[in-house]
Design a protein around this motif. Structure first.
Motif, PDB file in Angstrom:
ATOM      1  N   HIS A   1       0.817  -1.215   0.000  1.00  0.00           N
ATOM      2  CA  HIS A   1       0.000   0.000   0.000  1.00  0.00           C
ATOM      3  C   HIS A   1       0.852   1.268   0.000  1.00  0.00           C
ATOM      4  O   HIS A   1       0.457   2.279  -0.593  1.00  0.00           O
ATOM      5  CB  HIS A   1      -0.960  -0.021   1.186  1.00  0.00           C
ATOM      6  CG  HIS A   1      -2.107  -0.967   0.993  1.00  0.00           C
ATOM      7  ND1 HIS A   1      -3.130  -0.715   0.108  1.00  0.00           N
ATOM      8  CD2 HIS A   1      -2.370  -2.176   1.544  1.00  0.00           C
ATOM      9  CE1 HIS A   1      -3.993  -1.724   0.131  1.00  0.00           C
ATOM     10  NE2 HIS A   1      -3.552  -2.621   0.987  1.00  0.00           N
TER      11      HIS A   1
ATOM     12  N   ASP B   1      -0.553   2.433  -3.554  1.00  0.00           N
ATOM     13  CA  ASP B   1      -1.777   3.217  -3.376  1.00  0.00           C
ATOM     14  C   ASP B   1      -1.704   4.500  -4.202  1.00  0.00           C
ATOM     15  O   ASP B   1      -0.663   5.169  -4.258  1.00  0.00           O
ATOM     16  CB  ASP B   1      -1.987   3.565  -1.903  1.00  0.00           C
ATOM     17  CG  ASP B   1      -2.661   2.439  -1.137  1.00  0.00           C
ATOM     18  OD1 ASP B   1      -2.806   1.348  -1.719  1.00  0.00           O
ATOM     19  OD2 ASP B   1      -3.022   2.637   0.037  1.00  0.00           O
TER      20      ASP B   1
ATOM     21  N   SER C   1      -6.401   2.223   0.509  1.00  0.00           N
ATOM     22  CA  SER C   1      -6.469   1.551   1.810  1.00  0.00           C
ATOM     23  C   SER C   1      -7.793   1.893   2.476  1.00  0.00           C
ATOM     24  O   SER C   1      -7.864   2.177   3.664  1.00  0.00           O
ATOM     25  CB  SER C   1      -5.294   1.982   2.694  1.00  0.00           C
ATOM     26  OG  SER C   1      -4.063   1.634   2.109  1.00  0.00           O
TER      27      SER C   1
ATOM     28  N   SER D   1      -6.885  -2.472   3.780  1.00  0.00           N
ATOM     29  CA  SER D   1      -5.673  -1.808   4.266  1.00  0.00           C
ATOM     30  C   SER D   1      -4.655  -2.801   4.809  1.00  0.00           C
ATOM     31  O   SER D   1      -3.465  -2.504   4.864  1.00  0.00           O
ATOM     32  CB  SER D   1      -6.039  -0.790   5.352  1.00  0.00           C
ATOM     33  OG  SER D   1      -6.735  -1.424   6.418  1.00  0.00           O
TER      34      SER D   1
END
Length: 372
Positions: free
Chosen positions: A121, A125, A153, A192
């Motif tokens: 992440h 992300d 997330s 997440s």
């Protein structure tokens, strides 16, 4: 400008451009191109059965090192195949061989950056149009998926019409399998504390937490059009058994701890307690005697895929699902079912007022039924 560019235009591989590149970079300047040439170029995108003429320049020689920096993929044909899938270009298209593959920018390499959800992440992300490659340990098999959206997330689903998952056996493109998403609402899940999650069909995750390396993955057919491996392996990689029901109606179901923890605060708390006691990494086991096997299987399907079908359930069974959802702290499902009862089962609730009254006041989360 036209005179200046004429000497350069003949060197451009126009027919190797993607449809998006054609739309954004060629169409605005169509007046600079000869009319027939532009018509042929346009037809190559609109009509895959049209035939290229003999004057079209073939693609330049491409080295895989200039396309992708990968320790997993070393076959240019795999990259070409995936690029065609992204563009939804049929291999039978007469112009397919002219299309150059996309260039891929490396975001994360497990052997370099780490194999944890947290690293995934941190590095991925916010990035759109990503390809995930997963090499099956001890083999040359490659699994993966395409996400046209950005990873997040947010602990929620991402709707995507163009995502797909794939597999390549023995690191070759010949036996490639692509499986397009069938249910766009659940194409992706942005957990997440979990790694790449494609439609509940291809997932890698850690059974510990986001700081620990991936130690589980499963691949099956759920929301994509077909399975990408010969055998579904979600049962092989389960890490928890759940005993539901009371004698004589008891059933033991298999599941994945990571998925349960993300979806249900109640199960997260129970499993965290079990984890503290389970120092030897023995398979976790919990009991939910108040929930029947039939109801919990419906709940489990909702936890994994976010879907719930009530058409074949009688009203009393739906009430049991609501009670179970409340116990498992699945508030989104609780709210949905309360609304369902009020909008669709008001007459039934009036006929069973005492049952509804007693049930609704057992919990503060059933406020809508209390106010009915």
């Amino acid at each position: 400008m036209e005179n200046t560019l004429q000497h350069c235009l003949s060197l451009i591989r126009f027919f190797s451009l993607s449809s998006k590149e054609f739309l954004e970079k060629v169409r605005p300047y169509k007046s600079l191109l000869k009319r027939q040439f532009y018509e042929d170029l346009l037809n190559s995108h609109l009509d895959p059965n049209s035939k290229p003429n003999d004057n079209i320049l073939p693609p330049r020689n491409i080295r895989i090192e200039s396309i992708i920096d990968s320790k997993i993929v070393n076959n240019l044909n795999i990259i070409v195949t995936i690029s065609r899938w992204i563009d939804k270009l049929d291999a039978r298209n007469n112009f397919a061989y002219l299309k150059e593959p996309y260039k891929f920018q490396l975001l994360l390499r497990g052997s370099r950056d780490g194999f944890t959800p947290k690293i995934f992440h941190e590095l991925c992300d916010g990035k759109y149009n990503t390809i995930t490659f997963i090499k099956v340990k001890g083999t040359e098999e490659i699994l993966g998926g395409y996400n046209p959206l950005k990873w997040e997330s947010s602990d929620g689903y991402g709707k995507a019409n163009d995502s797909f998952i794939f597999s390549f056996k023995n690191n070759i493109a010949k036996d490639a399998i692509i499986s397009n998403i069938e249910n766009p609402e659940y194409a992706l899940y942005n957990g997440s504390n979990i790694g790449p999650y494609f439609g509940s069909d291809l997932i890698i995750y850690s059974t510990h937490d986001e700081f620990k390396d991936y130690n589980k993955r499963y691949c099956r057919k759920r929301y994509n059009e077909k399975k990408i491996r010969d055998a579904e392996d979600d049962d092989e990689y389960y890490d928890i058994t759940i005993e539901v029901g009371e004698d004589p109606n008891v059933k033991i179901l298999r599941a994945h701890m990571s998925i349960l923890c993300y979806r249900s605060p109640y199960l997260r708390r129970i499993l965290a307690s079990n984890k503290n006691r389970n120092k030897e990494n023995i398979l976790s086991h919990i009991k939910l005697s108040k929930i029947s096997p039939e109801v919990f299987q419906i709940i489990l399907k909702y936890i994994y895929g976010g879907t719930l079908s009530l058409n074949e359930q009688d009203t009393l069974e739906i009430l049991k699902i609501l009670i179970a959802a409340e116990e498992l702290l699945l508030q989104e499902l609780v709210d949905y079912l309360q609304k369902y009862f009020i909008e669709n089962k008001s007459e039934w609730m009036e006929q069973h007022f005492e049952l509804i009254h007693r049930t609704s006041f057992q919990s503060n989360s059933l406020l809508e039924l209390q106010q009915f």
